[in-house]
Design an enzyme around this catalytic site. Structure first.
Site, mmCIF file in Angstrom:
data_model
loop_
_atom_site.group_PDB
_atom_site.id
_atom_site.type_symbol
_atom_site.label_atom_id
_atom_site.label_comp_id
_atom_site.label_asym_id
_atom_site.label_seq_id
_atom_site.Cartn_x
_atom_site.Cartn_y
_atom_site.Cartn_z
ATOM 1 N N HIS A 71 24.249 -53.028 -15.629
ATOM 2 C CA HIS A 71 25.665 -53.279 -15.890
ATOM 3 C C HIS A 71 26.479 -53.474 -14.609
ATOM 4 C CE1 HIS A 71 29.095 -53.193 -18.660
ATOM 5 N NE2 HIS A 71 29.743 -52.431 -17.780
ATOM 6 N N SER A 112 32.886 -56.288 -17.921
ATOM 7 C CA SER A 112 32.899 -55.091 -18.753
ATOM 8 C C SER A 112 34.242 -54.928 -19.456
ATOM 9 C CB SER A 112 32.566 -53.873 -17.871
ATOM 10 O OG SER A 112 32.408 -52.710 -18.629
#
Length: 402
Positions: free
Chosen positions: A377, A173
């Site tokens: 995620h 990320s």
């Protein structure tokens, strides 16, 4: 006197509730919730070191190292890999799920010298040579500074310490965002990277589906003004009260355990089958790990502008940059071999945004779509089956570039 007695009784009842709750929780869960990254590594038999790295602008970063494992003892000349965490996270992301799941243990067992960065502002990097972390000047940074200063300084230190010429980089990320920034600003570092492995690669974010992030982007200027007026310049890491709350409410058998994962789902995407519910108290004890508010605002600016560029200081852009708008990051400078690992159900690094990033990066040698449609995620670091779904592939790719 009566109020003192009532208070004493209330405290006694609270302690009894905590004791009863903790009696239902496995001791390892309680211990892992309270240990830091170094303590977790050592508990499970892995050597661990903390290195304090001073950045060019005076921040003191706590960088963690696992130089070996019971299967592969520390030795000179091992291949070096740097793991960099995402937003509001820390090195614990790569450790806290334990030796059977977490990436740091897997890489150490495979013979790597594993280093884990901690960006300025998180729980391990909240000191500065001259500034107090309660002042606005300490928190005057976004992920631009993480990428343009912190990551290069970490790499320089690690290579000197290990005697290596280059290393491999794994980012998750915002750990990937910072990497794109570093290469855009300092393309020299392409020489020091054997390969870059981007988990949930984040640059463009205008296709995000996260309600929290969309709300922030929609009301960006109001939120920014409100935070400035309140003097809120940072997000706090978890404290002892948060840890106790997680232990009491998120453990197996707790009536509200399911609620503990709802906030995470609303940020990252729903995937109930890969949530390790038993480990929720440990996850909540280590995350969030702290960050500046400017980091989150910078992401929101990227969503609104649809441009991957430096922080927008508004009227101060001319002073900061010598132009009215922030400079755009030059992704053509990212020349080192780049491998992208993404998923269909990622609400923050959405497939369309990953595709846009892919088109602009000049040396993507591989794209890997996780073969589970619901993979989200945060599954990149915490999923139950992350090793079979992702890490085995990642390890094979890392070995190909040693």
């Amino acid at each position: 006197m009566r109020s003192v007695m009532v208070y004493s009784v209330a405290v006694a009842v609270l302690l009894l509730v905590v004791a009863v709750s903790e009696a239902q929780i496995h001791p390892d869960i309680i211990e892992d919730a309270h240990l830091d990254s170094i303590g977790l590594l050592r508990k499970y038999g892995y050597p661990a070191e903390e290195h304090i790295i001073e950045t060019d602008d005076g921040y003191l970063l706590g960088v963690h190292r696992c130089p070996g494992s019971p299967l592969s003892p520390p030795a000179p000349g091992k291949p070096v890999v740097l793991l960099q965490h995402g937003m509001l996270s820390s090195s614990a992301d790569y450790i806290l799920m334990g030796p059977d799941t977490s990436l740091a243990y897997m890489l150490a067992d495979a013979g790597y010298d594993v280093w884990m960065g901690n960006a300025r502002g998180n729980r391990y990097s909240r000191r500065h040579r001259f500034r107090s972390n309660t002042t606005q000047t300490f928190w005057d940074f976004s992920w631009h500074e993480v990428g343009s200063i912190d990551i290069p300084n970490m790499i320089d230190y690690i290579l000197v310490r290990t005697g290596q010429q280059s290393l491999q980089y794994v980012g998750h990320s915002q750990g990937t965002t910072a990497y794109w920034v570093m290469m855009s600003q300092h393309p020299y570092y392409n020489r020091r990277i054997k390969s870059m492995h981007a988990l949930a690669p984040a640059a463009y974010m205008h296709n995000t589906r996260s309600p929290y992030v969309l709300f922030l982007a929609t009301f960006l200027y109001t939120t920014d003004l409100m935070l400035q007026m309140m003097g809120t310049w940072w997000f706090e890491p978890t404290n002892e009260m948060d840890i106790q709350g997680g232990l009491q409410n998120c453990h197996d058998g707790a009536p509200f355990q399911a609620m503990c994962s709802i906030n995470t789902f609303l940020i990252a995407g729903f995937n109930t089958e890969e949530v390790n519910s038993t480990m929720l108290p440990v996850i909540h004890a280590h995350s969030p790990a702290g960050a500046s508010t400017m980091q989150m605002i910078h992401h929101a600016q990227t969503i609104r502008s649809r441009i991957f560029r430096q922080y927008d200081h508004g009227p101060m852009n001319m002073v900061r940059y010598g132009q009215l708008t922030p400079p755009v990051y030059n992704l053509a400078n990212v020349q080192a071999p780049t491998l992208l690992y993404h998923s269909t159900n990622d609400w923050l690094a959405a497939p369309a945004d990953v595709e846009l990033l892919y088109r602009e990066l000049p040396n993507v040698v591989k794209r890997y779509l996780v073969p589970l449609p619901a993979f989200n995620h945060l599954d990149f670091v915490w999923a139950i089956n992350v090793r079979s779904l992702l890490y085995n592939e990642l390890l094979a790719d890392l070995r190909a570039y040693v």
